[in-house]
Design a protein around this motif. Structure first.
Motif, short mmCIF file in Angstrom:
data_model
loop_
_atom_site.label_atom_id
_atom_site.label_comp_id
_atom_site.label_asym_id
_atom_site.label_seq_id
_atom_site.Cartn_x
_atom_site.Cartn_y
_atom_site.Cartn_z
N SER A 134 -88.34 0.10 -89.02
CA SER A 134 -87.40 1.14 -88.61
C SER A 134 -86.20 0.46 -87.96
O SER A 134 -86.35 -0.55 -87.27
N ALA A 135 -85.02 0.99 -88.22
CA ALA A 135 -83.79 0.44 -87.65
C ALA A 135 -82.91 1.60 -87.22
O ALA A 135 -82.70 2.56 -87.97
N SER A 136 -82.40 1.52 -86.00
CA SER A 136 -81.59 2.61 -85.46
C SER A 136 -80.50 2.04 -84.57
O SER A 136 -80.75 1.16 -83.74
N ALA A 137 -79.29 2.54 -84.76
CA ALA A 137 -78.16 2.11 -83.92
C ALA A 137 -78.31 2.70 -82.53
O ALA A 137 -78.46 3.91 -82.37
N VAL A 138 -78.28 1.85 -81.52
CA VAL A 138 -78.43 2.31 -80.14
C VAL A 138 -77.13 2.18 -79.35
O VAL A 138 -77.03 2.72 -78.25
N GLN A 139 -76.15 1.49 -79.91
CA GLN A 139 -74.88 1.34 -79.21
C GLN A 139 -73.78 1.07 -80.24
O GLN A 139 -73.94 0.21 -81.12
N VAL A 140 -72.69 1.81 -80.15
CA VAL A 140 -71.55 1.64 -81.04
C VAL A 140 -70.30 1.53 -80.17
O VAL A 140 -69.98 2.44 -79.41
N ARG A 141 -69.60 0.42 -80.27
CA ARG A 141 -68.36 0.20 -79.50
C ARG A 141 -67.23 -0.12 -80.46
O ARG A 141 -67.39 -0.97 -81.34
N GLN A 142 -66.09 0.52 -80.28
CA GLN A 142 -64.93 0.24 -81.11
C GLN A 142 -64.14 -0.92 -80.49
O GLN A 142 -63.63 -0.82 -79.38
N VAL A 143 -64.05 -2.01 -81.23
CA VAL A 143 -63.36 -3.20 -80.75
C VAL A 143 -61.85 -3.04 -80.91
O VAL A 143 -61.08 -3.36 -80.00
#
Length: 345
Positions: A134-143
């Motif tokens: 299982s893979a899940s995005a836990v943090q998304v930051r716009q650079v």
């Protein structure tokens, strides 16, 4: 005897007589015919010369240019807009392909769909030794514009039995919006980097804006509404609509996951009603927000604790469910919750 041949002269031709040539010229003189022929000839030449000029003027004065395609072109898929689709899903698929990649051409080709530079890289080891169950995005930051850093949590299992198999690991993925005609609309800027968990292992629970939790009071009409509502919502027992305020639309969970639900604790949002006021008939329009702790008993599970944030509204002398809130209310920053104030006193 000599015979003398008599010369016969033809009868004189009338001036108006003209040889029959098929053209109706009996009423037009030869000069007039010549003039008419010249007019027709010059008119034809004038139209012939004016044709290109009129056509060019028509094209120049048209509001919308007209193009005539020489052949039908297939429609091209447009890349997804960066503002419409988050790159988190792309990063999750990329990490899954990265974890199981090996030295086979098939693995390299699959990985290059996310990271094109992978085609020129050499991989050691057999593919599939590890997999991301299982893979899940836990943090998304716009650079920057069109560029993100996505942290993906993946539960990695190994084909060999070891202590680390099944452990959750974290990978940081740089994702860029594709500016070309990429089918996915996204591309990885580099290989994933394994990082530490972005959250502390000893997290502090956020403060909620509710008073001290207490056992449900049988004398409180709100408790009766909450019990009946949750039973209809989670076990299919009873009619759900009878507990809802007009204009509130909710659907019971299907199939029903529990056979019985019991309310264990209730906490009131804000100040709550005065002591003893719960048993009184509420005026129409009065609202109460409750944090309700319940336990559900299923066919294949034991008591499972759950929490529901429920908004009630009074009507016709009874409480009705006005909303099943998406999340409990948080306490304002810098303020103490009602439960802390009660403990301090």
């Amino acid at each position: 005897m000599k015979w003398r041949k008599e010369e016969q002269t033809p009868p004189p031709m009338e001036e108006s007589a003209v040889p029959d040539t098929g053209w109706a010229t009996t009423s037009m003189s030869t000069g007039a015919m010549a003039n008419w022929t010249a007019v027709v000839r010059w008119s034809a030449w004038g139209l012939l010369l004016a044709g290109p000029l009129l056509g060019g003027w028509a094209l120049a004065s048209a509001r919308t240019p007209v193009t005539v395609p020489t052949r039908a072109e297939a429609p091209r898929a447009q890349p997804a807009s960066s503002d419409a689709v988050a790159p988190a899903g792309f990063a999750e698929l990329y990490v899954a392909a990265y974890v199981k990649a090996g030295d086979s051409d098939a693995d390299t080709e699959e990985l290059s769909a996310y990271y094109p530079a992978a085609r020129s890289m050499s991989w050691s080891g057999e593919g599939g030794a590890e997999r991301a169950e299982s893979a899940s995005a836990v943090q998304v930051r716009q650079v920057s514009a069109g560029y993100w850093s996505v942290t993906v949590a993946a539960r990695i299992t190994s084909s060999s039995k070891n202590a680390d198999s099944g452990r959750v690991r974290y990978f940081q993925v740089p994702v860029r919006a594709a500016g070309g005609r990429g089918a996915s609309g996204w591309t990885a800027a580099a290989l994933p980097a394994e990082v530490a968990s972005p959250t502390s292992s000893k997290g502090v629970a956020p403060e909620l804006s509710y008073g001290s939790a207490h056992a449900p009071l049988d004398s409180d009409p709100a408790v009766q509404t909450v019990r009946g509502f949750l039973a209809a919502y989670l076990t299919g027992g009873g009619e759900l609509d009878r507990y809802l305020s007009p204009g509130t639309t909710l659907h019971a969970v299907r199939p029903a996951p529990y056979t019985a639900v019991s309310v264990t604790q209730i906490a009131e949002h804000g100040q709550g009603p005065a002591e003893g006021a719960e048993a009184q008939v509420p005026p129409d329009g009065v609202q109460r927000r409750l944090l309700v702790d319940v336990e559900g008993d299923g066919k294949h599970t034991g008591s499972r604790p759950m929490s529901y944030a429920i908004e009630l509204r009074a009507r016709d002398g009874r409480w009705e469910v006005a909303a099943l809130e998406a999340a409990p209310a948080l306490a304002a920053p810098g303020t103490k919750s009602n439960s802390e104030e009660g403990q301090g006193s």
